[in-house]
Design a protein around this motif. Sequence first.
Motif, short mmCIF file in Angstrom:
data_model
loop_
_atom_site.label_atom_id
_atom_site.label_comp_id
_atom_site.label_asym_id
_atom_site.label_seq_id
_atom_site.Cartn_x
_atom_site.Cartn_y
_atom_site.Cartn_z
N PRO A 159 0.82 -1.22 0.00
CA PRO A 159 0.00 0.00 0.00
C PRO A 159 0.85 1.27 0.00
CG PRO A 159 -0.97 -1.61 1.45
CD PRO A 159 0.37 -2.17 1.02
N GLY A 160 0.46 2.21 -0.86
CA GLY A 160 1.13 3.50 -0.96
C GLY A 160 2.42 3.51 -1.75
N ALA A 161 2.83 2.36 -2.29
CA ALA A 161 4.13 2.27 -2.97
C ALA A 161 4.12 2.75 -4.41
CB ALA A 161 4.63 0.82 -2.94
N ALA A 162 2.95 2.98 -4.99
CA ALA A 162 2.87 3.29 -6.42
C ALA A 162 2.38 4.73 -6.64
CB ALA A 162 1.92 2.31 -7.11
N THR A 163 2.56 5.16 -7.89
CA THR A 163 2.05 6.45 -8.33
C THR A 163 0.98 6.20 -9.39
OG1 THR A 163 4.17 7.53 -7.93
CG2 THR A 163 2.67 8.64 -9.46
N LEU A 164 -0.19 6.77 -9.18
CA LEU A 164 -1.27 6.71 -10.17
C LEU A 164 -0.90 7.68 -11.28
CD1 LEU A 164 -4.18 5.78 -10.96
CD2 LEU A 164 -5.00 7.76 -9.66
N THR A 165 -0.64 7.16 -12.48
CA THR A 165 -0.19 8.02 -13.57
C THR A 165 -1.29 8.33 -14.57
OG1 THR A 165 0.58 6.13 -14.87
CG2 THR A 165 2.19 7.20 -13.41
N GLU A 166 -2.31 7.48 -14.64
CA GLU A 166 -3.38 7.68 -15.61
C GLU A 166 -4.64 6.99 -15.12
OE1 GLU A 166 -5.49 9.13 -18.33
OE2 GLU A 166 -3.36 9.54 -18.61
N TYR A 167 -5.77 7.56 -15.50
CA TYR A 167 -7.07 6.96 -15.21
C TYR A 167 -7.95 7.25 -16.43
CZ TYR A 167 -11.84 6.57 -13.56
OH TYR A 167 -13.17 6.25 -13.45
N TRP A 168 -8.69 6.22 -16.86
CA TRP A 168 -9.61 6.39 -17.98
C TRP A 168 -10.88 5.60 -17.71
CZ3 TRP A 168 -12.07 3.08 -21.34
CH2 TRP A 168 -12.75 3.69 -22.41
N ALA A 169 -12.02 6.16 -18.08
CA ALA A 169 -13.30 5.46 -18.00
C ALA A 169 -14.11 5.85 -19.24
CB ALA A 169 -14.05 5.86 -16.74
N PRO A 170 -14.91 4.90 -19.74
CA PRO A 170 -15.74 5.21 -20.90
C PRO A 170 -16.81 6.25 -20.57
CG PRO A 170 -16.31 3.05 -20.02
CD PRO A 170 -15.11 3.55 -19.25
N ALA A 171 -17.27 6.94 -21.60
CA ALA A 171 -18.35 7.92 -21.41
C ALA A 171 -19.61 7.18 -20.99
CB ALA A 171 -18.59 8.68 -22.71
N GLU A 172 -20.37 7.82 -20.15
CA GLU A 172 -21.61 7.17 -19.68
C GLU A 172 -22.75 7.42 -20.62
OE1 GLU A 172 -21.11 6.85 -15.01
OE2 GLU A 172 -21.55 8.86 -15.68
#
Length: 172
Positions: A159-172
Amino acid sequence: MSVAEPRTIALFRHAKADWPQVSDHERPLAERGRKDAPVAGRKLADTGITFDLALCSTAARTRETWKLAVHELSHRPKTVYEERVYEASPGELVAVLNELPDDARKVILIGHNPGVHGLAEVLAGAAEGDARERMNRRGFPAAAFALLTFDGPWKSLEPGAATLTEYWAPAE
């Protein structure tokens, strides 16, 4: 290759599933899921990441999602269907990732909520840009994915060891 080289994890939630009269494990994708999975695959391809390994839940909807998405990638990674990913908690998913071989630098995990979303939240000690804000706002809808990076061997992922570099979700 040194184990100190950065590693990439893509956490990919299966696309929208249908609710026919079958067991949860055997639920197929809904029509919308069959449309969103290739779109997510193209968005993954757009990241330029060449995955070494895919860990996919054994559930029908995750296998179908991966089958539709992987065709959009420029390179098809080795795929392992891992039954421990089905209905796994974030802690159980970390345990599966801790067992990965160190020669796998870029891994995609195709799984389910709430485990995949929880894992993204647990691992992300830091975030780039507005990725965390967008993930918090949207949640982790069907066919969404998050990209995280960390340094060190897989057995050191915690836990806490990573960096969130990108997030993507489809359009609703």
